[in-house]
Enzyme design. Structure first.
Site: not given
Ligand code: NAD
Length: 497
Positions: A177, A230-231, A234-235, A252, A286, A386
């Site tokens: 996704k 992602g964040s 959410v992680g 990550e 990130c 962040e």
């Molecule tokens: P986000 O956490 O908002 O979303 C990430 C993904 O999770 C999206 O596809 C989103 O639709 C999905 N998601 C949201 N809620 C969910 C749920 N309840 N269950 C399952 N999936 C869900 O993050 P973002 O705004 O897309 O990205 C930015 C964040 O990602 C920043 O915090 C950044 O630091 C981090 N990031 C980390 C790395 C790394 O490798 N450490 C790399 C790139 C981005």
């Protein structure tokens, strides 16, 4: 203007609409009048279909020899090379970052393809001597099954490639996704894999929003592992849900990365690194450098030059080659930058550059000025949380020890950087900075795909993407003992004493 294209989910090799019939628009963040595409707003039912297709495909894909699987990934690398320019343009249009960077994003997928294609002829296990005579012992890697993948929007092709290519070479099938803001680049990647010969059902793509389309992947009983980027917020939700069914889960997440500049540094080099680290990808990495920790002897020169360079950056549509910084991804993200500028001011930091949303010619997009706070201190929220926008804080310090302590003093631990000409200080910092990545005399940005990528504390839960860490995540160990003694031999008991 040509009609807006509708993109469907890929399930079991067929392009299908969401069962609910719901869709959403993918907007160009540089000009929100420009609709990049219409995508399916998927839910549990679509995820169920995708997982069933992946489950079925796993039965045959796992039996394809790994070198043959890898040849498909290699071909995908070749096709991506041919399509690089078009895919970079598509990515700039949906994500905003400038063309130079989106070419780099596609290149990262190409590099990952070639690196992982080589793994098809390795996937090394271990053969070890048995403690018993006439007995053979080895540990082999076997695939996990259906792997669920959830991606962010800031590296919309590179990050899916970090997940898909190793997972596929290792013999898994996938349901991915993409982020709701950037599904097109993942479509381009998946289309490339299909064109390279990936069999039906081995890869499935469902687009949509997190709670509706992401959560059902995490919770599905037939999904054997989850790879999430992602964040941290959410992680945590994803990690807790995966833990309920004991699924391996790679997280990550966010970062609050620091560049340390010591008195003896090459300041011009440090400035180039700081500008790229803070404002590359509009600060939406990130690994973005959002804290500059500068020793007092270098502070004034550093701040003057950093501010001058930031003010000179050309901000605008990333498709125009003369622009150096693109827009933020969406309204929410630009509002976060606005909010933190306000917080920084209230905390007593000084705005030395930027601080505002760009209007006028920029008003159709989500453009924010490159922003620098001076006189920051380590405890301020702008130095702890962040922001994920083009907002950096400069913090003066007295010594390298104080700098390292501040670098380590946030909830995150992804990337870090130190500018110095003193090799002793460099090695001590490499030892003492608690983070997944440390650069010396280079900014916090610049990961290469064959090294492990990831972080500690709120950035990650111990897994790594890139490098061979990915192979570790997408396989599990099976230990095999072959006894050719023709009698019962008991380990630890028949010791020959
Ligand atoms: P986000 O956490 O908002 O979303 C990430 C993904 O999770 C999206 O596809 C989103 O639709 C999905 N998601 C949201 N809620 C969910 C749920 N309840 N269950 C399952 N999936 C869900 O993050 P973002 O705004 O897309 O990205 C930015 C964040 O990602 C920043 O915090 C950044 O630091 C981090 N990031 C980390 C790395 C790394 O490798 N450490 C790399 C790139 C981005």
């Amino acid at each position: 203007m040509s009609a807006v294209k509708t993109y469907k989910n890929l399930i079991g090799g067929e392009w299908v609409a969401s069962r609910s019939g719901k869709t959403f628009e993918n907007l160009n963040p540089a000009n929100t009048d420009d609709v990049v595409g219409i995508f399916q707003a998927s839910d549990q039912n679509d995820v169920n279909d995708a997982v069933a297709a992946a489950q079925k495909a796993f039965e045959t894909w796992r039996l394809v020899p790994a070198p043959r699987r890898a040849e498909i990934i290699f071909r995908a690398g070749e096709l991506l090379t041919q399509r690089k320019e078009q895919y970079a343009k598509d990515m700039t249009r949906e994500m905003g970052k400038v063309l130079k960077e989106t070419r780099g994003d596609v290149q990262e997928a190409i590099d990952t393809a070639y690196f992982m294609a080589g793994e098809g002829r390795r996937l090394f296990g271990a053969t070890v001597p048995s403690e018993l005579p006439n007995k053979f012992a080895m540990a082999i890697r076997v695939p996990l099954g259906v792997v669920g993948m959830i991606a962010p929007w800031n590296f919309p092709m590179a990050i899916p490639s970090w997940k898909l290519f190793p997972a596929l070479v290792c013999g898994n099938t996938c349901v991915i996704k993409p982020a709701e803001d950037t599904p097109l680049s993942t479509f381009n990647l998946v289309q490339t894999l299909i064109d390279a010969g990936l069999p039906k059902g081995v890869i499935n793509i469902v687009t949509g929003f997190g709670p509706e389309a992401g959560a059902p992947i995490v919770n599905h009983p037939d999904v054997r592992a989850i790879s999430f980027t992602g964040s941290s917020e959410v992680g945590r939700i994803v990690g807790e849900a995966a833990a309920k069914s004991f699924k391996p889960c790679s997280l990550e997440m966010g970062g609050k990365n620091a560049i340390i500049v010591l008195d003896d540094a090459n300041i011009s080099l440090a400035i180039d690194g700081a500008v790229w680290g803070a404002f590359g990808t509009t600060g939406q990495r990130c690994t973005a450098a959002s804290r500059m920790i500068v020793q007092k002897g270098a502070y004034n020169e550093f701040v003057d030059k950093f501010v001058a360079k930031a003010k000179s950056l050309k901000v605008g549509d990333g498709l125009d080659e003369k622009n150096e910084m693109g827009p933020q991804i969406n309204e929410q993200q630009i509002n976060t930058s606005i909010k933190y500028v306000d917080i920084g001011k209230k905390e007593g930091a000084k705005v030395l550059a930027g601080g505002n949303r760009l209007e006028g010619a920029h008003k159709k997009g989500w453009f924010f000025e490159p922003t620098i706070f001076g006189d920051g201190n380590a405890k301020m929220r702008i130095a702890q949380e962040e922001i994920f926008g083009p907002v950096a804080t400069v913090i003066p310090v007295s010594s390298v020890e104080e700098a390292v302590e501040i670098a380590n003093g946030t909830p995150y631990g992804l990337s870090s950087s130190l500018y110095t000409r003193d090799v002793n200080k460099a090695f001590r910092a490499i030892r003492d900075i608690y983070a997944g990545i440390t650069y010396i005399n280079a900014p916090t940005i610049g990961a290469e795909v064959h090294l492990p990528f990831g972080g500690v504390k709120a950035t990650g839960n111990g897994h790594r993407e890139g490098g061979l860490g990915a192979v570790d995540f997408y396989t599990q160990w099976k230990s095999v003992y072959i006894d050719y003694s023709d009698k019962l031999q008991r380990a630890q008991i028949d010791t020959g004493e």
